[in-house]
Design an enzyme around this catalytic site. Structure first.
Site, PDB file in Angstrom:
ATOM      1  N   ASN A   1       0.841  -1.186   0.000  1.00 50.29           N
ATOM      2  CA  ASN A   1       0.000   0.000   0.000  1.00 50.29           C
ATOM      3  C   ASN A   1       0.884   1.247   0.000  1.00 50.29           C
ATOM      4  O   ASN A   1       2.112   1.163   0.057  1.00 50.29           O
ATOM      5  CB  ASN A   1      -0.955  -0.039   1.200  1.00 50.29           C
ATOM      6  CG  ASN A   1      -2.275   0.653   0.910  1.00 50.29           C
ATOM      7  OD1 ASN A   1      -2.322   1.679   0.248  1.00 50.29           O
ATOM      8  ND2 ASN A   1      -3.360   0.073   1.413  1.00 50.29           N
TER       9      ASN A   1
ATOM     10  N   HIS B   1      23.723   1.916  11.680  1.00 43.11           N
ATOM     11  CA  HIS B   1      24.762   2.899  11.977  1.00 43.11           C
ATOM     12  C   HIS B   1      25.530   2.477  13.226  1.00 43.11           C
ATOM     13  O   HIS B   1      24.945   1.925  14.159  1.00 43.11           O
ATOM     14  CB  HIS B   1      24.148   4.290  12.174  1.00 43.11           C
ATOM     15  CG  HIS B   1      23.459   4.789  10.942  1.00 43.11           C
ATOM     16  ND1 HIS B   1      24.129   5.421   9.921  1.00 43.11           N
ATOM     17  CD2 HIS B   1      22.169   4.716  10.547  1.00 43.11           C
ATOM     18  CE1 HIS B   1      23.274   5.729   8.962  1.00 43.11           C
ATOM     19  NE2 HIS B   1      22.079   5.310   9.314  1.00 43.11           N
TER      20      HIS B   1
ATOM     21  N   GLY C   1      -0.086  -1.764   8.655  1.00 43.15           N
ATOM     22  CA  GLY C   1       0.357  -0.403   8.378  1.00 43.15           C
ATOM     23  C   GLY C   1       1.170   0.200   9.504  1.00 43.15           C
ATOM     24  O   GLY C   1       0.942  -0.060  10.683  1.00 43.15           O
TER      25      GLY C   1
ATOM     26  N   SER D   1      -0.368  -3.772  13.089  1.00 42.33           N
ATOM     27  CA  SER D   1      -0.074  -2.389  12.719  1.00 42.33           C
ATOM     28  C   SER D   1       0.721  -1.672  13.799  1.00 42.33           C
ATOM     29  O   SER D   1       0.517  -1.888  14.987  1.00 42.33           O
ATOM     30  CB  SER D   1      -1.375  -1.617  12.482  1.00 42.33           C
ATOM     31  OG  SER D   1      -2.073  -2.166  11.398  1.00 42.33           O
TER      32      SER D   1
ATOM     33  N   THR E   1      12.284  -5.737  16.043  1.00 46.35           N
ATOM     34  CA  THR E   1      13.702  -5.643  16.405  1.00 46.35           C
ATOM     35  C   THR E   1      14.362  -7.003  16.529  1.00 46.35           C
ATOM     36  O   THR E   1      15.574  -7.077  16.708  1.00 46.35           O
ATOM     37  CB  THR E   1      13.870  -4.890  17.734  1.00 46.35           C
ATOM     38  OG1 THR E   1      13.160  -5.599  18.760  1.00 46.35           O
ATOM     39  CG2 THR E   1      13.331  -3.471  17.639  1.00 46.35           C
TER      40      THR E   1
ATOM     41  N   ARG F   1       6.324  -8.479  19.653  1.00 49.63           N
ATOM     42  CA  ARG F   1       6.423  -9.750  20.377  1.00 49.63           C
ATOM     43  C   ARG F   1       5.284 -10.657  19.930  1.00 49.63           C
ATOM     44  O   ARG F   1       4.265 -10.191  19.396  1.00 49.63           O
ATOM     45  CB  ARG F   1       6.369  -9.531  21.883  1.00 49.63           C
ATOM     46  CG  ARG F   1       5.103  -8.893  22.360  1.00 49.63           C
ATOM     47  CD  ARG F   1       5.099  -8.600  23.851  1.00 49.63           C
ATOM     48  NE  ARG F   1       3.884  -7.901  24.244  1.00 49.63           N
ATOM     49  CZ  ARG F   1       2.695  -8.454  24.396  1.00 49.63           C
ATOM     50  NH1 ARG F   1       2.534  -9.753  24.173  1.00 49.63           N
ATOM     51  NH2 ARG F   1       1.658  -7.738  24.747  1.00 49.63           N
TER      52      ARG F   1
END
Length: 196
Positions: free
Chosen positions: A86, A116, A143, A161, A166, A181
């Site tokens: 989308n 970084h 989204g 959403s 991570t 999670r």
């Protein structure tokens, strides 16, 4: 033997200088191609596909990316069959982003391979590195989700959403949140179930 180019370092996960002229030229090319894609009318499906085929590392004819979208390079983005993204999706493809078949992205999904250094002195020098992201078959990503560098999302998984992914997410789960999670495990469909 000559040393690695900055592009070769980038593609191998090593620290590299992103302001390298070759990489800047590649990013400018991606900006030019995506701008052309965004300016096409909705009915220009053939012209849109031609741009994607020339921009991306690989994609199938049934790819659908709702404009606008952004990618850093394009050539590190590989997309399977029946892909839908989308509007306002971002692909920071300094390393490979591999997306399987029947994957759906909601609006404003961001996939980041860029990383970084934690050391501010290295950051001041303009050094960064990148790690691949893999999204397996039959994944739905809600989204506003952010997927960080080095992540794999397993087959048949749904990401809610607004999640910030991570860590790797296994197959056939519903996962959501910041950090993302597992909420619950999902039933695995029989292998002979037809896919429409």
């Amino acid at each position: 033997m000559a040393g690695l180019t900055e592009k070769e370092k980038m593609l191998s996960g090593q620290l590299y200088y992103s302001n390298d002229p070759v990489l800047k030229r590649d990013r400018d090319h991606a900006i030019s191609k995506t701008r052309a894609y965004h300016n096409l009318p909705p009915e220009a499906t053939k012209a849109r596909l031609e741009i994607l085929e020339n921009l991306l590392g690989s994609c199938e004819p049934d790819v659908e990316i709702v404009p606008p979208f952004h990618c850093d390079y394009g050539y590190n983005l590989h997309i399977g069959h029946h892909f839908y993204a989308n509007t306002n999706c971002v692909f920071l493809d300094c390393a490979e982003i591999r997306i399987g078949n029947h994957v759906f992205l909601g609006p404003n999904v961001h996939i980041y391979t860029a990383n970084h250094p934690l050391d501010p002195e290295l950051r001041k020098q303009g050094l960064e590195n990148a790690f691949s992201v893999i999204i397996e078959d039959d994944v739905w990503i809600g989204g506003g989700t952010i997927i960080n560098a080095g992540i794999t999302i397993g087959r048949g998984t749904t990401i809610g959403s607004g999640s910030v992914v991570t860590r790797n997410v296994p197959s056939h789960v519903l996962a959501a949140g910041n950090p993302c999670r597992i909420i619950r495990h999902l039933a695995i469909p029989p292998r002979n179930t037809p896919v429409s």
